[in-house]
Design a protein around this motif. Structure first.
Motif, mmCIF file in Angstrom:
data_model
loop_
_atom_site.group_PDB
_atom_site.id
_atom_site.type_symbol
_atom_site.label_atom_id
_atom_site.label_comp_id
_atom_site.label_asym_id
_atom_site.label_seq_id
_atom_site.Cartn_x
_atom_site.Cartn_y
_atom_site.Cartn_z
ATOM 1 N N SER B 12 0.848 -1.188 0.000
ATOM 2 C CA SER B 12 0.000 0.000 0.000
ATOM 3 C C SER B 12 0.884 1.238 0.000
ATOM 4 N N ALA B 13 0.567 2.174 -0.878
ATOM 5 C CA ALA B 13 1.367 3.385 -0.982
ATOM 6 C C ALA B 13 0.489 4.548 -1.431
ATOM 7 N N SER B 14 1.040 5.722 -1.305
ATOM 8 C CA SER B 14 0.302 6.943 -1.648
ATOM 9 C C SER B 14 0.870 7.579 -2.910
ATOM 10 N N VAL B 15 0.037 8.362 -3.564
ATOM 11 C CA VAL B 15 0.502 9.120 -4.729
ATOM 12 C C VAL B 15 1.692 9.981 -4.308
ATOM 13 N N GLY B 16 2.740 9.937 -5.122
ATOM 14 C CA GLY B 16 3.952 10.683 -4.822
ATOM 15 C C GLY B 16 5.024 9.875 -4.116
ATOM 16 N N ASP B 17 4.660 8.714 -3.559
ATOM 17 C CA ASP B 17 5.642 7.877 -2.865
ATOM 18 C C ASP B 17 6.642 7.272 -3.842
ATOM 19 N N SER B 76 9.589 6.075 -9.032
ATOM 20 C CA SER B 76 10.181 7.183 -8.262
ATOM 21 C C SER B 76 9.137 8.059 -7.599
ATOM 22 N N SER B 77 7.994 8.242 -8.239
ATOM 23 C CA SER B 77 6.926 9.071 -7.690
ATOM 24 C C SER B 77 5.603 8.533 -8.209
ATOM 25 N N LEU B 78 4.919 7.789 -7.340
ATOM 26 C CA LEU B 78 3.710 7.084 -7.761
ATOM 27 C C LEU B 78 2.653 8.032 -8.315
ATOM 28 N N GLN B 79 2.073 7.620 -9.429
ATOM 29 C CA GLN B 79 0.952 8.332 -10.016
ATOM 30 C C GLN B 79 -0.304 7.472 -9.896
ATOM 31 N N SER B 93 16.279 -18.957 -19.284
ATOM 32 C CA SER B 93 16.165 -20.345 -19.711
ATOM 33 C C SER B 93 14.994 -20.541 -20.651
ATOM 34 N N THR B 94 15.296 -20.846 -21.922
ATOM 35 C CA THR B 94 14.191 -21.123 -22.850
ATOM 36 C C THR B 94 13.657 -22.538 -22.668
ATOM 37 N N LEU B 95 14.230 -23.248 -21.701
ATOM 38 C CA LEU B 95 13.598 -24.512 -21.319
ATOM 39 C C LEU B 95 12.322 -24.231 -20.550
ATOM 40 N N GLY B 96 12.176 -22.980 -20.121
ATOM 41 C CA GLY B 96 10.957 -22.604 -19.421
ATOM 42 C C GLY B 96 11.071 -21.224 -18.825
ATOM 43 N N TYR B 97 10.508 -20.231 -19.535
ATOM 44 C CA TYR B 97 10.430 -18.903 -18.943
ATOM 45 C C TYR B 97 9.509 -18.980 -17.726
ATOM 46 N N THR B 98 9.813 -18.235 -16.687
ATOM 47 C CA THR B 98 8.960 -18.220 -15.505
ATOM 48 C C THR B 98 8.759 -16.799 -15.016
ATOM 49 N N PHE B 99 7.610 -16.589 -14.376
ATOM 50 C CA PHE B 99 7.218 -15.302 -13.835
ATOM 51 C C PHE B 99 7.232 -15.359 -12.310
ATOM 52 N N GLY B 100 7.404 -14.199 -11.700
ATOM 53 C CA GLY B 100 7.152 -14.087 -10.275
ATOM 54 C C GLY B 100 5.662 -14.175 -10.014
ATOM 55 N N GLN B 101 5.304 -14.276 -8.739
ATOM 56 C CA GLN B 101 3.897 -14.459 -8.368
ATOM 57 C C GLN B 101 3.103 -13.151 -8.425
ATOM 58 N N GLY B 102 3.800 -12.044 -8.602
ATOM 59 C CA GLY B 102 3.123 -10.757 -8.696
ATOM 60 C C GLY B 102 3.173 -9.957 -7.409
ATOM 61 N N THR B 103 3.182 -8.643 -7.552
ATOM 62 C CA THR B 103 3.097 -7.701 -6.437
ATOM 63 C C THR B 103 1.950 -6.752 -6.722
ATOM 64 N N LYS B 104 0.946 -6.777 -5.858
ATOM 65 C CA LYS B 104 -0.210 -5.903 -6.042
ATOM 66 C C LYS B 104 0.038 -4.586 -5.327
ATOM 67 N N LEU B 105 0.036 -3.506 -6.073
ATOM 68 C CA LEU B 105 0.282 -2.177 -5.535
ATOM 69 C C LEU B 105 -1.060 -1.465 -5.384
ATOM 70 N N GLU B 106 -1.400 -1.152 -4.140
ATOM 71 C CA GLU B 106 -2.705 -0.568 -3.851
ATOM 72 C C GLU B 106 -2.564 0.819 -3.272
ATOM 73 N N ILE B 107 -3.643 1.568 -3.365
ATOM 74 C CA ILE B 107 -3.662 2.922 -2.845
ATOM 75 C C ILE B 107 -3.841 2.887 -1.321
ATOM 76 N N LYS B 108 -2.996 3.642 -0.618
ATOM 77 C CA LYS B 108 -3.133 3.732 0.838
ATOM 78 C C LYS B 108 -4.242 4.725 1.179
#
Lengths: 126, 108
Positions: B12-17, B76-79, B93-108
């Motif tokens: 959770s973060a605020s605009v401008g953070d 640098s400065s959340l909009q 690795s083209t034997l298998g590209y993988t992604f992270g599980q994700g980070t949800k950025l929400e408004i404080k």
């Protein structure tokens, strides 16, 4: 600018084969600078790479899906396709197609996905 | 296969953070790391490729750094339009590209 659009049935029965097509517009799928990939995302979950194809027909697949996946390309139609066999409810997801640019430098080959299609929801249910 | 772990999972973060999201690979992947932004109901959008290269058209407030196993995405400065879910992805690795599980950025 290049745009991608997925199409295919939104509902597939268990044990059957899921078939999707990605139509590329605004550019040629035969360009040598790109791979063409499929990626999926179950509802509320993360992203899973399924596999990719080069215009030569060379493919790479996710090892966890390799036994069930076939990706093909039709350069005359500017399309590439995904077939996933023996589907179960676990294959229910939004399926995306994406262009995969790459470049070489002294370190190796860098790849990424851009742009993506809008995605199409495929539900596996009887 | 190469596992990608993002932290935090939500933030959770605020605009401008100033915000930093971390991605760690289970083995060294050099600079073969990309970042994407996804808004609800939309396809992911490429922000950063090759760990630190800003995709054309992406605002300069986004930056990426790192190599080996540890990477960061910094805003640098959340909009208001930056509130979304962010994913890292390894292309080592083209034997298998993988992604992270994700980070949800929400408004404080």
């Amino acid at each position: 600018q290049v745009q991608l659009q997925e199409s295919g049935p939104g509902l597939v029965k268990p044990s059957q084969t899921l078939s999707l097509t990605c139509t590329v517009s605004g550019g040629s799928i035969s360009s040598g600078s790109y791979y063409w990939s499929w990626i999926r995302q179950p509802a509320g979950k993360g992203l899973e790479w399924i596999g990719r194809i080069y215009t030569s027909g060379s493919t790479n697949y996710n090892p966890s899906l390799k036994s069930r996946v076939t990706i093909s390309v039709d350069t005359s139609k500017n399309q590439f396709s995904l077939k996933l066999s023996s589907v179960t409810a676990a294959d229910t997801a939004v399926y995306y197609c994406a262009r995969e640019p790459f470049y070489y430098d002294s370190s190796g080959t860098f790849n990424w996905f851009d742009p993506w299609g809008q995605g199409t929801l495929v539900t596996v249910s009887s | 296969d190469i596992q990608m772990t993002q932290s935090p999972s939500s933030l959770s973060a605020s605009v401008g953070d100033r915000v930093t999201i971390t991605c760690r690979a289970s083995q060294s992947i050099s600079s073969y790391l990309n970042w994407y932004q996804q808004k609800p109901g939309k396809a992911p959008k490429l922000l950063i490729y090759a760990a630190s290269s800003l995709q054309s058209g992406v605002p300069s407030r986004f930056s990426g750094s790192g190599s080996g196993t540890d990477f960061t995405l910094t805003i640098s400065s959340l909009q208001p339009e930056d509130f979304a879910t962010y994913y890292c992805q390894q292309s080592y690795s083209t034997l298998g590209y993988t992604f992270g599980q994700g980070t949800k950025l929400e408004i404080k």
